[in-house]
Design a protein around this motif. Structure first.
Motif, mmCIF file in Angstrom:
data_model
loop_
_atom_site.group_PDB
_atom_site.id
_atom_site.type_symbol
_atom_site.label_atom_id
_atom_site.label_comp_id
_atom_site.label_asym_id
_atom_site.label_seq_id
_atom_site.Cartn_x
_atom_site.Cartn_y
_atom_site.Cartn_z
ATOM 1 N N THR A 142 0.829 -1.208 0.000
ATOM 2 C CA THR A 142 0.000 0.000 0.000
ATOM 3 C C THR A 142 0.860 1.253 0.000
ATOM 4 N N TRP A 188 -6.715 1.042 -5.136
ATOM 5 C CA TRP A 188 -5.999 1.721 -4.058
ATOM 6 C C TRP A 188 -5.112 2.842 -4.603
ATOM 7 N N GLN A 196 -5.869 7.874 1.331
ATOM 8 C CA GLN A 196 -5.202 6.668 1.807
ATOM 9 C C GLN A 196 -4.811 6.805 3.278
#
Length: 316
Positions: A142, A188, A196
């Motif tokens: 991520t 994402w 985020q």
């Protein structure tokens, strides 16, 4: 005094290998002997390749424990807590054994895994051989620092290892929970960095908690602390990213000395905030926001006994 397996509280490494096995029926007596030799094998390789910082962990599946060690069972050892939820897809892996190998050299991991497979041949069937790696400065895919508030030092041992006063037979052992997370990186990566951060609950660069004005109550960081940003972590995490051509995510291991810690954490993340008077767990809409961008396709519960237990259990 019981001696824990060194891989449980070891510092982070560059590479990790995970060997998942099913045991061959009727091989329990010889398998007990072989499993007691795995830590010796790893210790010998760790001495030979001292710069690699090689460690490992041998763990036995919750559903296989009684077959392998029928004399005693760790208190509270149960199958992976698959909590009914619309917020996270999960699938349990039926594995009897998990052996984790970590080091700073991929070739040393390979050598260790090959020797373990040779040692265990004819007693087990290999289900999966998974590979994790360190990404950038300890981040997951991520882009955020993984488990920035993971316990350190003596606190790590306090959380990860069973206390002798509570379970003398299983002192220095650890309850292990394995998950393979798949990330929806396509969606994402389309999010703004600020969005985020609010999902994760930490800053993307430093990995520190966001200020209260931006900290969402169901952000990942707050959910992992049972809704209170001041709560210390309940478990010790050992996570490593993985990446294949069409699949990327996180290989997650959590260690705990208390078998209820992981179930409590997972239930909270899925929205089961508190039990009502009847003991039922109502589901809330406030589930971990990160779950909108990932799913779990493998999960299993194990117990990693102490070195002392492995040695004692194989004696006639």
């Amino acid at each position: 005094m019981a001696r824990e397996q060194l891989g449980i509280c070891a510092e982070a490494n560059l590479h990790a290998s995970y060997l998942l096995f099913n045991a061959v029926e009727g091989q329990e007596p010889i398998l007990r002997q072989k499993l007691a030799r795995v830590p010796l094998l790893l210790a010998r390789l760790a001495e030979h390749f001292s710069e690699a910082q090689l460690t490992g962990v041998v763990a036995v599946g919750a559903d296989y424990w009684d077959s392998l060690y029928p004399g005693a069972r760790p208190q509270g050892l149960q199958s992976f807590p698959l909590i009914a939820s619309d917020n996270l897809a999960q699938a349990e892996l039926w594995a009897d054994l998990l052996i984790q190998v970590r080091s700073d050299r991929l070739d040393v991991n390979y050598i260790a895994c090959q020797q373990i497979l040779q040692l265990l041949k004819n007693s087990v069937d290999l289900l999966e051989q998974l590979q994790g790696f360190r990404y950038l400065d300890g981040r997951d895919l991520t882009g955020f620092i993984d488990s920035p508030h993971n316990p350190k030092g003596s606190r790590k041992r306090q959380l990860a290892l069973v206390e002798p006063a509570l379970q003398p037979v299983f002192a220095a052992g650890s309850y292990m929970y394995f998950q393979r997370w798949h990330y929806d990186l396509l969606h994402w990566q389309q999010l703004e960095a600020s969005v985020q951060e609010e999902i994760m609950g930490i800053s993307k660069i430093e990995g520190v908690l966001l200020p209260p004005s931006r900290l969402q109550p169901n952000s990942h960081a707050v959910a992992c602390r049972l809704g209170n940003a001041e709560n210390p972590p309940l478990l010790v995490a050992q996570n490593m990213p993985f990446a294949e051509q069409n699949s990327q995510g996180l290989l997650s291991l959590h260690y705990a000395g208390d078998p209820g810690s992981f179930s409590q954490l997972l239930a909270y993340q899925l929205g089961n905030k508190a039990a009502n008077a009847g003991g039922e767990q109502p589901q809330s809409e406030q589930y971990d926001l990160l779950f909108d961008y990932c799913h779990v396709d493998l999960c299993a519960a194990f117990f990693a006994p102490s070195l002392s237990f492995l040695e004692m259990a194989c004696r006639p």
